[in-house]
Design an enzyme around this catalytic site. Structure first.
Site, short mmCIF file in Angstrom:
data_model
loop_
_atom_site.label_atom_id
_atom_site.label_comp_id
_atom_site.label_asym_id
_atom_site.label_seq_id
_atom_site.Cartn_x
_atom_site.Cartn_y
_atom_site.Cartn_z
N CYS A 15 -30.56 -72.69 24.68
CA CYS A 15 -31.13 -73.59 25.68
C CYS A 15 -31.15 -72.96 27.08
O CYS A 15 -30.21 -72.29 27.49
CB CYS A 15 -30.33 -74.87 25.76
N ARG A 40 -34.78 -66.49 25.90
CA ARG A 40 -33.50 -66.91 25.32
C ARG A 40 -33.68 -67.53 23.94
O ARG A 40 -32.74 -67.63 23.17
CB ARG A 40 -32.81 -67.93 26.24
N TRP A 68 -32.92 -75.24 22.07
CA TRP A 68 -32.74 -74.52 20.81
C TRP A 68 -31.89 -75.44 19.95
O TRP A 68 -30.72 -75.67 20.25
CB TRP A 68 -32.04 -73.19 21.08
N ASN A 88 -27.00 -77.67 27.89
CA ASN A 88 -26.90 -76.49 27.03
C ASN A 88 -25.49 -76.47 26.46
O ASN A 88 -24.53 -76.52 27.22
CB ASN A 88 -27.16 -75.23 27.87
N GLY A 89 -25.38 -76.43 25.13
CA GLY A 89 -24.05 -76.41 24.51
C GLY A 89 -23.98 -77.45 23.42
O GLY A 89 -25.01 -77.87 22.87
N GLU A 116 -27.96 -51.09 11.70
CA GLU A 116 -28.82 -51.53 12.79
C GLU A 116 -30.30 -51.53 12.35
O GLU A 116 -31.06 -52.44 12.69
CB GLU A 116 -28.60 -50.63 14.02
N LYS A 151 -32.65 -54.81 12.43
CA LYS A 151 -33.93 -54.87 13.15
C LYS A 151 -35.05 -55.30 12.20
O LYS A 151 -35.86 -56.15 12.53
CB LYS A 151 -34.32 -53.50 13.74
N GLU A 154 -34.69 -59.10 11.17
CA GLU A 154 -34.87 -60.14 12.19
C GLU A 154 -36.32 -60.26 12.67
O GLU A 154 -36.75 -61.35 13.01
CB GLU A 154 -33.88 -60.01 13.35
N HIS A 187 -21.79 -48.40 -6.07
CA HIS A 187 -20.72 -49.35 -6.39
C HIS A 187 -21.26 -50.78 -6.46
O HIS A 187 -20.49 -51.73 -6.28
CB HIS A 187 -19.59 -49.22 -5.37
N LYS A 195 -31.91 -65.30 22.19
CA LYS A 195 -31.49 -64.06 22.85
C LYS A 195 -30.07 -64.18 23.39
O LYS A 195 -29.30 -63.25 23.34
CB LYS A 195 -32.46 -63.77 24.00
C1 F6R Z 1 -30.11 -58.25 17.40
C2 F6R Z 1 -29.53 -58.91 18.56
C3 F6R Z 1 -28.28 -59.67 18.40
C4 F6R Z 1 -27.34 -59.43 19.60
C5 F6R Z 1 -26.09 -60.30 19.49
C6 F6R Z 1 -25.12 -60.03 20.62
O1 F6R Z 1 -31.27 -57.55 17.72
O2 F6R Z 1 -30.07 -58.86 19.63
O3 F6R Z 1 -27.64 -59.33 17.20
O4 F6R Z 1 -27.00 -58.07 19.62
O5 F6R Z 1 -26.47 -61.65 19.50
O6 F6R Z 1 -25.69 -60.29 21.86
P1 F6R Z 1 -25.02 -59.79 23.18
O7 F6R Z 1 -25.08 -58.30 23.18
O8 F6R Z 1 -25.82 -60.39 24.29
O9 F6R Z 1 -23.60 -60.27 23.18
#
Ligand code: F6R
Length: 604
Positions: free
Chosen positions: A2, A27, A71, A97-98, A477, A481, A484, A500, A599
């Protein structure tokens, strides 16, 4: 998650808060809404993008507004569940927010008292409580409400009797105040207000804020007035635009050479360890983070352990509190342990909770963070700010590279400090780190060859990414990527682990991306590739330029520029980011705002 903005001043408020709200779109959200003060409070809210809400906005003459992107946590995304929420008379409007953990009990009690609810949202109890307690002073009414609720929250409130006043509070979620001339702003983060002001007040947790065009007041929960400082945000924190790229993610991938270059100065000069307060012999390091930041931490473990022989553990922030106490605290090791928290946003609730737990255990805490002034930077003992600039794409890219760079620099300086590197070796490392931007530029310049690999993935239901040693986190990673942004199921595995279990899943429909660098793991990786090929799964290999063997045993391959294998995570990462981007692009997904993701993850 949010986003909250608010404006009180002399300009038309509606236009300003909508513009500011758009800066918070990154966000992640599913609906949006706004409350303005006309003759009465007017609420307009709508499911979907902000444009949906904009299309039904009534004309407004208000100089006061609060607005919100939601959100969903409690209740589906819908017009009714969107914020602002109001009391029955529409005299109070609230954005939140929360989460309010005890909202069900409060709601039941309020219903017994005769109050009616319109939505499924936990937040709706807030305007009803505030209205119930209101006796002329909005700060007092909010403060009484706070005594009833449990959870985490940033709340902003306006009332029809206070045409120029916004009252807000923060408890474990973000809130900033933007200071203007005869106008003031509140917001979830600085990006929302940077167009209007660089003067920022950062309220602490458990502080109530009252802003009018000419005044800012902060109070504690006993309603005692609190002094505050106005800080000027650095110029480089500019509000991001797409700059001709189709998506923010692509732009941010291509910005990586600059992001690494800009971050270097802070990392490699000015006695970084002294600045971080790291002036004792460190016995152990715990790195704590979530998601992509966690993967950067795993890379950091390999580098720091190799350079310094200091044992490093890496954990997910959300699990940190359940782990045994940090080694060295109250135990046999006498030296004070170091906990490194990595968070690009600096607002991730899980990582903030881990930081607090580490501090309670007596650890020295440092944060690697991309947002100056964010929550985590204000709670830890030392801060490394990465200078990636704002990252808008939900999938982290440039912040990942600068986080890794920060960990390499930390490792090198810890090694120099402890005598494991001498001065010429320190300089050699520094010069190698300085070369990374030009190496990744070579990968970026070869993006057409990466696009050519897309057909291996677009029809797949599932894919595996494998690597060993320092490139095992990169396999994780790469998988993160891909899943997501393209919604293809993918798993990152240590190459030796496939046999395994996961080998059972391989078929010709399951592409396997192997990372095969010319280090001491190379021959074992070659064997792993053979095992995969023998199960008819297509193998796409990342190898170093000039590799003779890989082209013979892979279905497709991509050559990375020559680089010391210990630095290869940087070039590998850029390849993996572009591959995921092009696959997602081909599939037509919402690359910058993948479904269900946010985000800035401000709830635990
Ligand atoms: C993946 C991604 C998330 C963030 C995670 C931590 O592409 O962006 O996995 O890495 O939510 O976010 P921060 O770094 O802001 O604590």
């Amino acid at each position: 998650m949010c986003g909250i903005v608010g404006y009180t001043g002399h300009q038309p408020a509606q236009k300003i808060v909508i513009e500011s709200l758009k800066k918070l779109e990154y966000r992640g959200y599913d609906s949006s809404g706004i409350a303005t003060k006309e003759d009465k409070l007017v609420i307009c809210k709508k499911e979907g993008p902000i444009a949906n809400m904009e299309s039904i906005l009534p004309k407004s003459s208000s100089n006061l507004a609060i607005a919100h992107t939601r959100w969903a946590t409690h209740g589906v995304p819908s017009d009714t569940n969107a914020h602002p929420h109001t009391d029955g008379d529409n005299s109070v409007a609230v954005v939140h927010n929360g989460t309010i953990d005890n909202y069900l009990a409060i709601r039941e009690n309020l219903e017994k008292e005769g109050y009616n609810f319109k939505s499924e949202s936990d937040s709706e109890v807030l305007p009803i409580l505030i209205s119930k307690y209101y006796a002329g002073d909005l700060v007092e009414a909010l403060n009484k409400t706070l005594a009833d609720i449990q959870g985490i929250f940033t709340i902003a409130v306006i009332h029809e009797n206070h045409p120029d006043e916004i009252v807000a509070v923060r408890h474990e979620t973000p809130l900033i105040i933007g200071v203007g001339n005869s106008e003031n702003f509140i917001a979830s983060d600085i990006y929302a207000v940077l167009k209007y002001t660089q003067q920022i007040v950062y309220p602490e947790d458990n502080q109530i804020v009252r802003v009018t065009p000419e005044s800012i007041e902060l109070f504690d929960f006993d309603l005692k007035s609190i002094d505050y400082e106005v800080e000027t945000v650095e110029k480089y924190t500019e509000v991001a635009e797409k700059g001709g790229y189709e998506h923010f993610m692509l732009k941010e991938i291509f910005e990586q050479p600059k992001a690494l270059q800009d971050s270097l100065t802070e990392l490699l000069v000015d006695s970084p360890l002294e600045r971080l307060g790291l002036n004792w012999k460190i016995g152990s390091i715990s790195i704590v983070a979530c998601g992509t930041s966690y993967h950067a931490g795993l890379v950091g473990k390999y580098v720091i352990e190799q350079l310094t022989a200091i044992p490093v553990s890496v954990g997910y922030s959300s699990e940190f509190r359940y782990a045994a106490p940090v080694q060295g605290v109250g135990g046999l090791l006498s030296s004070r342990p170091l906990v490194v928290l990595i968070s690009q946003s600096g607002e991730t609730a899980d990582t903030l909770a881990a930081a607090r737990s580490a501090k309670q255990q007596g650890c020295h805490t440092i944060a690697i963070c991309n947002v100056p002034g964010s929550r985590i930077t204000r709670e830890v003992d030392g801060v490394i700010i990465t200078k990636s600039g704002q990252e808008v794409g939900v999938a982290a890219t440039k912040t990942f590279l600068t986080q890794m760079q920060a960990l390499y620099a930390l490792g090198v300086h810890l090694a120099f400090n402890s005598g494991s590197l001498d001065h010429p070796q320190l300089k050699l490392w520094e010069s190698e780190i300085r070369k990374i931007p030009s190496k990744i530029t070579q990968v970026l310049n070869n993006s057409e060859a990466i696009k050519a690999l897309v057909p291996h993935f677009v029809k797949a239901k599932s894919a595996f990414f494998i690597g060993r040693n320092i490139n095992y986190p990169l396999a994780m990673e790469g998988a993160l990527k891909l899943k997501e942004i393209s919604y293809i199921h993918a798993e990152g595995y240590p190459a030796g682990e496939l046999k395994h279990g996961p080998l059972a899943l391989l078929s010709k429909e399951t592409p396997v991306l192997a990372i095969a660098m010319q280090d001491h793991t190379y021959s074992k990786l070659v064997s792993n590739i053979e095992e995969v090929s023998a199960r008819s799964a297509p193998v796409i290999t990342l190898c170093q330029k000039g590799d003779q063997q890989i082209p013979k045993i892979s279905d497709s391959y991509f050559e990375l520029p020559e680089i010391d294998p210990v630095l290869s995570p940087f070039t590998v990462a850029v390849f993996l980011q572009l591959l995921s981007y092009y696959v997602a692009h081909e599939l037509g997904t919402e690359i910058d705002k993948p479904r269900n993701l946010a985000k800035s993850v401000t709830v635990e």
